[in-house]
Design a protein around this motif. Structure first.
Motif: not given
Length: 232
Positions: A158-175
């Motif tokens: 993701l670039q600065p300001g870029q957004q992603l909407l995700v179902h909670p169960g599909h969130v694995g990991m992020f920085e």
């Protein structure tokens, strides 16, 4: 320490420890071990000096109160951890300022210096996650860590300001540089959540995101039709 991934669909993470090596892991995920390996279990990361696990607040996250330190004392040994769901293991290098947030059962094990804490916990409606809500653990400190993600992996930078909407169960990991918040889409009924509304996680850049295609609630919902009804 050397690591090896065995298998594909339901992989096993095997760690080969030399004399003096230590690794801290989730005790209920241990599959087998061999050689001169000693185990120490405690609420503070298996004891030892120097704060091997640092601050631990895993009990409220459902990840378990205890952690186990595996120590190859006088000679080499192997420790193996099996995946709980079809998916994969990912090795991460954790450093100060370069931490990660992972789903509630993502952390498998790490080298001394890893810090595992509860970063976020939010109750959600319906039967999602067994009624325990959306929980994230934070991996910090300075260490190598192994994370289990389910199904296929999809990554986004993701670039600065870029957004992603995700179902909670599909969130694995992020920085840890990625911002996140829970949001609700009204007017959408969902059998997993119940009621009128769908919970989504808004992830905002900059930073890398790992999504998992398989979720435990989704799997349970898919096979629930074939399970016998509970009575009494």
């Amino acid at each position: 320490m050397r690591s090896k991934i065995i298998g594909t669909t339901l992989p096993v993470l095997e760690l080969q420890l030399d004399a003096g090596d230590r690794v801290i892991g989730v005790p209920d995920q241990l599959s087998w071990m061999s050689g001169d390996i000693s185990l120490t279990t405690s609420t503070a990361g298996g004891g030892g000096s120097g704060g091997l696990l640092g601050l631990v607040s895993r009990a409220v996250s459902g990840g378990g109160l205890f952690m186990t330190e595996f120590h190859a004392e006088r000679g080499p040994g192997n420790v193996a951890f099996a995946a709980k769901l079809p998916g994969s293991f990912v090795e991460m290098q954790v450093e100060p300022g370069r931490g990660y947030l992972v789903h509630r059962h993502g952390f498998v094990c790490g080298t001394p210096g890893i810090e595992v804490t509860t970063a976020f916990q939010q109750t959600l409606g319906g039967a999602v996650f067994g009624g325990e809500g959306f929980i994230l653990q934070k991996l910090a400190g300075r260490a190598s860590a192994f994370v289990e993600l389910s199904g296929e992996l999809v990554t986004y930078e993701l670039q600065p300001g870029q957004q992603l909407l995700v179902h909670p169960g599909h969130v694995g990991m992020f920085e840890e540089t990625v911002g996140f918040e829970l949001t609700t889409m009204r007017g959408v009924r969902n059998a997993l959540f119940g009621g009128d509304g769908l919970f989504l996680v808004r992830l905002s850049g900059p930073g890398k995101v790992w999504l998992q295609s398989l979720t435990a609630p989704g799997l349970a919902h898919a096979i629930s039709y074939y399970l016998p009804e509970r009575r009494g």
